[in-house]
Design a protein around this motif. Structure first.
Motif, PDB file in Angstrom:
ATOM      1  N   HIS A 114      49.513 -24.147  72.476  1.00  0.00           N
ATOM      2  CA  HIS A 114      48.898 -23.746  71.220  1.00  0.00           C
ATOM      3  C   HIS A 114      47.581 -23.031  71.464  1.00  0.00           C
ATOM      4  N   HIS A 141      57.162 -25.525  71.815  1.00  0.00           N
ATOM      5  CA  HIS A 141      56.471 -25.310  70.545  1.00  0.00           C
ATOM      6  C   HIS A 141      55.256 -24.443  70.829  1.00  0.00           C
ATOM      7  N   LEU A 142      55.248 -23.264  70.213  1.00  0.00           N
ATOM      8  CA  LEU A 142      54.303 -22.216  70.575  1.00  0.00           C
ATOM      9  C   LEU A 142      53.522 -21.757  69.357  1.00  0.00           C
ATOM     10  N   GLU A 143      52.204 -21.701  69.492  1.00  0.00           N
ATOM     11  CA  GLU A 143      51.350 -21.111  68.467  1.00  0.00           C
ATOM     12  C   GLU A 143      50.462 -20.072  69.136  1.00  0.00           C
ATOM     13  N   ASP A 149      48.288 -12.454  61.768  1.00  0.00           N
ATOM     14  CA  ASP A 149      47.610 -13.683  61.361  1.00  0.00           C
ATOM     15  C   ASP A 149      46.124 -13.432  61.111  1.00  0.00           C
ATOM     16  N   ARG A 172      57.735 -11.563  70.213  1.00  0.00           N
ATOM     17  CA  ARG A 172      59.151 -11.861  69.964  1.00  0.00           C
ATOM     18  C   ARG A 172      60.060 -11.108  70.932  1.00  0.00           C
ATOM     19  N   ALA A 181      64.664 -18.665  68.587  1.00  0.00           N
ATOM     20  CA  ALA A 181      63.642 -19.092  67.634  1.00  0.00           C
ATOM     21  C   ALA A 181      64.283 -19.899  66.517  1.00  0.00           C
ATOM     22  N   GLY A 185      57.623 -22.450  64.692  1.00  0.00           N
ATOM     23  CA  GLY A 185      57.041 -22.350  66.024  1.00  0.00           C
ATOM     24  C   GLY A 185      57.875 -22.980  67.118  1.00  0.00           C
TER      25      GLY A 185
END
Length: 203
Positions: A114, A141-143, A149, A172, A181, A185
């Motif tokens: 993250h 889990h990716l942020e 944004d 992407r 995906a 996330g």
């Protein structure tokens, strides 16, 4: 707004950085209370997918907000926190390492990453995404703060904008080589992903 190609001011990730973005209630981006609902969603989704969670890697673990959530949902799981910051490693006891090069012998059931990749150059970000695929046994889990944004979604008064602002499409294109995906996330490694209906994946 064009993608930022020149280097933003260098980040040292020292005590001042952690005080501002993690510890000071007036300027921090998130806290334990804010992280809990996201963790509830993530671990419920992984349970639905029947993905066992025994080993968890948190790359760029900061002050360890995810450690609490991992152990709340999976008390027997082994949590590994990795940080680039010497200050955070000294204060919180994490392993020091980089998302581009950290590579233990065994991949992890769940990898958390993250707010790390936006601090990397294009070449470093490419290497990081490839390394994340190698580190992941099942789920990632990716942020990442994207250009979209920064323009439309985040609170710029508390978000660190001294980063590389790339488009979501840039990420992407690279992620789809190894991952599927699933929304929120969550990304599943392609050759390990459970069977899902078409609308459970994002195009």
């Amino acid at each position: 707004m064009k993608e930022r190609k020149t280097a933003p001011p260098e980040r040292t990730f020292d005590e001042g950085y952690y005080r501002k973005y993690y510890e000071d209630p007036r300027t921090r981006v998130t806290d334990a209370a804010g992280r809990a609902p996201l963790a509830d969603f993530l671990f419920a989704y992984l349970k639905y997918l029947r993905i066992p969670i025994r080993r968890v890697l948190d790359l760029g673990c900061g002050i360890g907000l995810w450690r609490r959530e991992v152990l709340r949902h999976h008390p027997k799981a082994r949590y590994t926190g990795v940080e680039k910051s010497e200050y955070a490693c000294r204060k919180y006891g994490w392993q020091q390492g980089s998302v581009t090069t950290y590579r233990p012998r065994t991949p992890f059931d769940l990898v958390l990453c993250h707010d790390v990749v936006q601090y990397l150059t294009d070449a470093e970000a490419d290497a990081a995404l490839r390394n994340l695929a190698a580190l992941t046994r099942s789920a990632l889990h990716l942020e990442i703060l994207t250009r979209e944004d920064w323009e439309n979604n985040c609170d710029q008064t508390v978000t660190d904008g001294k980063v590389y602002l790339r488009s979501a499409a840039w990420y992407r294109r690279r992620l789809k080589k190894d991952f599927l995906a699933c929304g929120g996330g969550l990304f599943l490694l392609k050759d390990k992903a459970p069977a899902l209906y078409e609308f459970e994946y994002l195009a």
